[in-house]
Design an enzyme around this catalytic site. Structure first.
Site, PDB file in Angstrom:
ATOM      1  N   CYS A  57       0.894  -1.184   0.015  1.00  0.00           N
ATOM      2  CA  CYS A  57       0.228  -0.159   0.054  1.00  0.00           C
ATOM      3  C   CYS A  57       0.967   1.410   0.102  1.00  0.00           C
ATOM      4  O   CYS A  57       1.755   1.471   0.917  1.00  0.00           O
ATOM      5  CB  CYS A  57      -0.901  -0.083   1.205  1.00  0.00           C
ATOM      6  N   CYS A  60       1.467   3.573   3.082  1.00  0.00           N
ATOM      7  CA  CYS A  60       1.695   2.891   4.478  1.00  0.00           C
ATOM      8  C   CYS A  60       2.995   2.896   5.194  1.00  0.00           C
ATOM      9  O   CYS A  60       3.818   2.017   4.519  1.00  0.00           O
ATOM     10  CB  CYS A  60       0.936   1.450   4.451  1.00  0.00           C
ATOM     11  N   CYS A  97     -10.589   0.022  18.260  1.00  0.00           N
ATOM     12  CA  CYS A  97      -9.930  -0.401  17.109  1.00  0.00           C
ATOM     13  C   CYS A  97      -8.396  -1.174  16.926  1.00  0.00           C
ATOM     14  O   CYS A  97      -7.581  -0.622  17.358  1.00  0.00           O
ATOM     15  CB  CYS A  97      -9.978   0.498  15.821  1.00  0.00           C
ATOM     16  N   CYS A 129     -13.560  -3.119  17.390  1.00  0.00           N
ATOM     17  CA  CYS A 129     -13.507  -3.161  15.850  1.00  0.00           C
ATOM     18  C   CYS A 129     -12.048  -3.772  15.498  1.00  0.00           C
ATOM     19  O   CYS A 129     -11.047  -3.437  16.262  1.00  0.00           O
ATOM     20  CB  CYS A 129     -13.428  -1.825  15.305  1.00  0.00           C
ATOM     21  N   CYS A 189     -16.957  -1.450   8.564  1.00  0.00           N
ATOM     22  CA  CYS A 189     -16.329  -0.073   8.699  1.00  0.00           C
ATOM     23  C   CYS A 189     -15.198  -0.204   7.251  1.00  0.00           C
ATOM     24  O   CYS A 189     -14.305  -1.001   7.219  1.00  0.00           O
ATOM     25  CB  CYS A 189     -15.472   0.244   9.905  1.00  0.00           C
ATOM     26  N   ARG A 261     -16.500   8.915   9.684  1.00  0.00           N
ATOM     27  CA  ARG A 261     -15.405   9.207  10.632  1.00  0.00           C
ATOM     28  C   ARG A 261     -14.249  10.038   9.984  1.00  0.00           C
ATOM     29  O   ARG A 261     -13.766   9.872   9.066  1.00  0.00           O
ATOM     30  CB  ARG A 261     -14.818   7.915  11.298  1.00  0.00           C
TER      31      ARG A 261
HETATM   32  N1  SAM Z   1      -3.785  -3.634   7.695  1.00  0.00           N
HETATM   33  C1  SAM Z   1      -5.244  -3.273   7.695  1.00  0.00           C
HETATM   34  C2  SAM Z   1      -5.689  -2.785   6.036  1.00  0.00           C
HETATM   35  O1  SAM Z   1      -4.882  -2.858   5.499  1.00  0.00           O
HETATM   36  O2  SAM Z   1      -6.700  -3.098   5.824  1.00  0.00           O
HETATM   37  C3  SAM Z   1      -5.366  -1.854   8.205  1.00  0.00           C
HETATM   38  C4  SAM Z   1      -4.271  -0.835   8.200  1.00  0.00           C
HETATM   39  S1  SAM Z   1      -4.725   0.783   9.022  1.00  0.00           S
HETATM   40  C5  SAM Z   1      -4.688   0.608  10.464  1.00  0.00           C
HETATM   41  C6  SAM Z   1      -6.318   1.294   8.590  1.00  0.00           C
HETATM   42  C7  SAM Z   1      -6.363   2.104   7.460  1.00  0.00           C
HETATM   43  O3  SAM Z   1      -5.688   3.344   7.715  1.00  0.00           O
HETATM   44  C8  SAM Z   1      -5.929   1.808   6.175  1.00  0.00           C
HETATM   45  O4  SAM Z   1      -6.786   0.844   5.553  1.00  0.00           O
HETATM   46  C9  SAM Z   1      -5.792   3.282   5.411  1.00  0.00           C
HETATM   47  O5  SAM Z   1      -7.094   3.534   4.784  1.00  0.00           O
HETATM   48  C10 SAM Z   1      -5.488   4.172   6.720  1.00  0.00           C
HETATM   49  N2  SAM Z   1      -4.092   4.747   6.521  1.00  0.00           N
HETATM   50  C11 SAM Z   1      -2.980   3.715   6.558  1.00  0.00           C
HETATM   51  N3  SAM Z   1      -1.883   4.659   6.402  1.00  0.00           N
HETATM   52  C12 SAM Z   1      -2.318   6.041   6.144  1.00  0.00           C
HETATM   53  C13 SAM Z   1      -1.704   7.187   5.973  1.00  0.00           C
HETATM   54  N4  SAM Z   1      -0.526   7.284   5.817  1.00  0.00           N
HETATM   55  N5  SAM Z   1      -2.465   8.272   5.645  1.00  0.00           N
HETATM   56  C14 SAM Z   1      -3.863   8.075   5.685  1.00  0.00           C
HETATM   57  N6  SAM Z   1      -4.641   7.006   6.010  1.00  0.00           N
HETATM   58  C15 SAM Z   1      -3.801   5.883   6.103  1.00  0.00           C
HETATM   59 FE1  SF4 Z   2      -1.484  -2.097   3.418  1.00  0.00          FE
HETATM   60 FE2  SF4 Z   2      -0.369  -1.095   5.737  1.00  0.00          FE
HETATM   61 FE3  SF4 Z   2      -2.481  -2.577   5.798  1.00  0.00          FE
HETATM   62 FE4  SF4 Z   2      -0.177  -3.626   5.454  1.00  0.00          FE
HETATM   63  S1  SF4 Z   2      -0.441  -2.507   7.286  1.00  0.00           S
HETATM   64  S2  SF4 Z   2      -2.214  -4.155   4.327  1.00  0.00           S
HETATM   65  S3  SF4 Z   2       0.655  -2.178   3.932  1.00  0.00           S
HETATM   66  S4  SF4 Z   2      -2.425  -0.525   4.869  1.00  0.00           S
END
Ligand code: SAM
Ligand code: SF4
Length: 334
Positions: A57, A60, A97, A129, A189, A261
């Site tokens: 991603c 991320c 969460c 969550c 969600c 949210r």
């Molecule tokens: N690993 C899980 C997944 O990928 O579904 C959850 C990852 S994170 C805790 C949950 C969400 O935070 C992600 O799906 C993304 O939409 C958002 N997120 C993660 N990094 C971000 C960033 N740098 N800026 C904005 N949103 C972010």
């Molecule tokens: Fe993608 Fe980060 Fe979730 Fe991994 S932890 S699946 S890199 S958003």
């Protein structure tokens, strides 16, 4: 206002492009038909397993593929999670969460530990969550049995733009996990991120996909990209504030019963900007304690400053498990 599942992209585009104050007034009116406008759901995100994620991603900090400041961390002990949840509850949080940087859930001892955490934190009177990556139907059922209240699985952007941001899984993988969750009574969600380089058409397309899911996701996170050093999107420009307002107000209008949210990136907004987002129909936030981090690298306002904001705006934290005051008949079309 009725709840619809047959929105057309043209209708959503027209709502999104309305004159801004008209759009906000319409969204605020819809909001009041389905929610107590004085109540805000406050959530706390706990990164229960951090970093070293095999997915790519582009936004991320936790992806193994990028050199970010995130230090991988093993699954937290249950006691640690319970202590964070206790402090969160004492600060008005109604939903905890638990996020794990996994591609998908594996049927192993780590999943058993997570199920245990879900059970114990639920027994504290909190909504739980989880966001653990992709899930099978059976794993969703096991989370339901453990008392899980919601499962987060964001679509993040449009189907067309998705592969520009993520190549290690597909849009249908995401929709498939959401569908697996829907085979249980766990709520969904799902939302997205602004600032990925998407076009307005991508935003409308993502809203179209979300608002034609029946039922709508019960929570719709609107994230603002936090540019993380070392990721492909680190040099993305900030999303203009008015785009954030349009997205929130449009999501509110077309998914009236959902919690919208204001998620990642809120720390960047002033009190006035946050107030405007609440006016436009946002009724849920993440808050935090530990150095005010939302995810491992995304700053998040703290409990105290959020309480000050609520006092200033005449808002209060929403209790857990509260049913929405659906004063209007829910007519489903399509
Ligand atoms: N690993 C899980 C997944 O990928 O579904 C959850 C990852 S994170 C805790 C949950 C969400 O935070 C992600 O799906 C993304 O939409 C958002 N997120 C993660 N990094 C971000 C960033 N740098 N800026 C904005 N949103 C972010
Ligand atoms: Fe993608 Fe980060 Fe979730 Fe991994 S932890 S699946 S890199 S958003």
């Amino acid at each position: 206002m009725i709840v619809r599942y047959d929105w057309q992209e043209a209708e959503i585009r027209e709502i999104y492009n309305k004159p801004l104050l008209e759009l906000v007034y319409q969204a605020a009116s819809v909001h009041r038909q389905f929610h107590n406008p004085k109540q805000i759901q406050v959530c706390k995100l706990i990164s229960i397993k951090t970093g070293a994620c095999p997915e790519d991603c582009g936004y991320c900090a936790q992806s193994l593929r990028y050199k970010t400041e995130v230090k991988p961390q093993a699954l937290l002990e249950k006691e640690t999670v319970i202590n964070i949840a206790k402090l969160a509850k004492a600060n008005g949080v109604s939903r905890v969460c638990m996020g794990a940087a996994w591609r998908e859930v594996r049927d192993n001892s780590q999943f058993e530990s997570v199920l245990d955490m879900v059970k114990d934190v639920t027994s504290m009177g909190l909504e739980v969550c989880c966001t653990l990556g992709m899930l099978t139907e059976n794993q969703a059922k096991r989370l339901e049995d453990a008392g899980l209240y919601a499962y987060n699985h964001n679509l993040d952007t449009s189907r067309d733009y998705y592969s520009t941001i993520i190549t290690t899984r597909t849009y249908d993988d995401r929709l498939n996990t959401i569908n697996n969750v829907r085979q249980t009574n766990v709520t969904v969600c799902s939302g997205g991120i602004l600032g990925l380089g998407e076009t307005v058409e991508d935003r409308i397309s993502m809203l179209h996909t979300l608002s034609t899911l029946n039922p709508h996701p019960e929570s719709v996170p609107i994230n603002i990209l936090s540019q993380v050093k070392g990721t492909p999107l680190e040099h993305q420009p900030d999303v203009p504030f008015w785009d954030i307002v349009r997205m929130i107000a449009t999501a509110r209008t077309i998914m009236p019963t959902s919690d919208v949210r204001l998620s990642a990136g809120r720390a960047r907004l002033s009190k006035v900007e946050q107030a405007f987002c609440f006016m436009a129909g946002a009724n849920s936030i993440f808050s935090s304690d530990d150095g005010h981090m939302l995810t491992v690298t995304t700053p998040c306002p703290g409990y105290d400053s959020d309480q000050e904001l609520f006092n200033l705006l005449g808002l209060q934290t929403r209790a857990p498990f509260v049913k929405k005051n659906n004063t209007m008949p829910q007519v489903t079309v399509g």
